[in-house]
Design a protein around this motif. Structure first.
Motif, short mmCIF file in Angstrom:
data_model
loop_
_atom_site.label_atom_id
_atom_site.label_comp_id
_atom_site.label_asym_id
_atom_site.label_seq_id
_atom_site.Cartn_x
_atom_site.Cartn_y
_atom_site.Cartn_z
N UNK A 48 71.19 -28.87 63.37
CA UNK A 48 70.69 -27.93 64.08
C UNK A 48 71.95 -26.88 64.64
N UNK A 49 72.57 -27.68 65.40
CA UNK A 49 73.82 -26.93 65.87
C UNK A 49 74.99 -27.85 66.15
N UNK A 50 76.33 -27.22 66.00
CA UNK A 50 77.51 -27.86 66.35
C UNK A 50 78.33 -27.38 67.10
N UNK A 51 79.42 -27.94 67.71
CA UNK A 51 80.57 -27.38 68.53
C UNK A 51 81.61 -28.23 68.30
N UNK A 52 82.80 -27.53 68.01
CA UNK A 52 83.99 -28.00 67.92
C UNK A 52 84.60 -28.80 69.09
N UNK A 53 85.91 -29.37 68.79
CA UNK A 53 86.42 -29.68 70.02
C UNK A 53 86.98 -28.61 70.95
N UNK A 54 87.36 -27.43 70.30
CA UNK A 54 87.82 -26.39 71.12
C UNK A 54 86.60 -25.26 71.36
N UNK A 55 85.40 -25.64 71.45
CA UNK A 55 84.46 -24.86 71.72
C UNK A 55 83.86 -23.94 70.82
N UNK A 56 84.09 -23.71 69.60
CA UNK A 56 83.54 -22.87 68.73
C UNK A 56 82.25 -23.41 68.09
N UNK A 57 81.25 -22.53 68.21
CA UNK A 57 79.84 -22.95 67.93
C UNK A 57 79.25 -22.55 66.56
N UNK A 58 78.77 -23.39 65.97
CA UNK A 58 78.01 -23.06 64.78
C UNK A 58 76.57 -23.42 64.50
N UNK A 59 75.61 -22.90 64.03
CA UNK A 59 74.21 -23.11 64.10
C UNK A 59 73.64 -23.32 62.45
N UNK A 60 72.69 -24.10 62.52
CA UNK A 60 71.78 -24.27 61.19
C UNK A 60 70.65 -23.16 61.27
N UNK A 61 70.05 -22.97 60.35
CA UNK A 61 68.91 -21.54 60.40
C UNK A 61 67.99 -22.05 61.39
N UNK A 62 67.57 -23.42 61.52
CA UNK A 62 66.34 -23.38 62.70
C UNK A 62 66.70 -22.84 63.97
N UNK A 63 68.17 -22.94 64.48
CA UNK A 63 68.54 -22.47 65.52
C UNK A 63 68.93 -21.25 65.85
N UNK A 64 69.26 -20.45 64.90
CA UNK A 64 69.77 -19.34 65.03
C UNK A 64 68.98 -18.19 65.70
N UNK A 65 69.52 -17.86 66.99
CA UNK A 65 69.06 -16.59 67.75
C UNK A 65 68.10 -17.30 68.90
N UNK A 66 67.99 -18.52 68.61
CA UNK A 66 67.12 -19.14 69.94
C UNK A 66 67.49 -20.14 70.69
N UNK A 67 68.52 -21.18 69.97
CA UNK A 67 69.22 -22.30 70.63
C UNK A 67 70.76 -21.99 70.91
N UNK A 68 71.14 -22.77 71.81
CA UNK A 68 72.51 -22.59 72.28
C UNK A 68 73.15 -24.02 72.56
N UNK A 69 74.32 -24.22 71.75
CA UNK A 69 74.88 -25.45 72.15
C UNK A 69 76.44 -25.11 72.94
N UNK A 70 76.58 -26.34 73.90
CA UNK A 70 77.55 -26.18 74.64
C UNK A 70 78.13 -27.54 74.98
N UNK A 71 79.33 -27.46 75.34
CA UNK A 71 79.72 -28.87 76.00
C UNK A 71 80.68 -28.88 77.10
N UNK A 72 80.52 -29.76 77.90
CA UNK A 72 81.47 -30.00 79.07
C UNK A 72 82.46 -31.06 79.06
N UNK A 73 83.71 -30.86 78.52
CA UNK A 73 84.84 -31.69 78.12
C UNK A 73 85.26 -32.65 79.37
N UNK A 74 84.88 -32.12 80.59
CA UNK A 74 85.14 -32.87 81.80
C UNK A 74 84.15 -34.00 81.92
N UNK A 75 83.09 -33.61 81.92
CA UNK A 75 81.85 -34.42 82.21
C UNK A 75 81.44 -35.16 81.02
N UNK A 76 82.00 -35.16 79.59
CA UNK A 76 81.88 -35.73 78.35
C UNK A 76 80.30 -35.31 77.97
#
Length: 122
Positions: A48-76
């Protein structure tokens, strides 16, 4: 060792929104690509979606335009904001961690969460 625990799934009407959360434990969280997969009944698990350690985002077809991935490296934590949900988004959603991009056919997923059910009604 990384343990992943998802939350935030539930029942929502088509057109609605949900935010999934993934709590990660382990000191090596920062070194991992994190992502979300889903599996509907009778279907294969799909990216569906992925995010690198540095915060770069990438998406699969089901998610494009509708879903958003994020990460909080302080809170894990890793999040998946899902908007404009469709009935076909109904699935169990899994949090995943791996050493590189999770979208490629040769991906390696080292850790999986237990999954959280998302049901979208019409």
């Amino acid at each position: 060792q990384v343990q992943l625990v998802e939350s935030g799934g539930g029942l929502v009407q088509a057109g609605g929104s949900l935010r999934l959360s993934c709590a990660a434990s382990g000191r090596t969280f920062l070194s991992y690509n994190m992502g979300w997969f889903r599996q509907a009944p009778g279907k294969e698990r799909e990216f569906v979606a992925g995010i690198t350690a540095g915060g770069s985002r990438y998406y699969g077809d089901p998610a494009k335009g509708r879903f958003s991935i994020s990460r909080d490296n302080v809170k894990n934590m890793v999040y998946l904001q899902m908007n404009s949900l469709k009935v076909e988004d109904t699935a169990v959603y899994f949090c995943a961690a791996g050493p590189s991009y999770l979208s490629t056919p040769g991906r390696v997923v080292e850790y999986w969460g237990q999954g959280t059910q998302v049901t979208v009604s019409s």
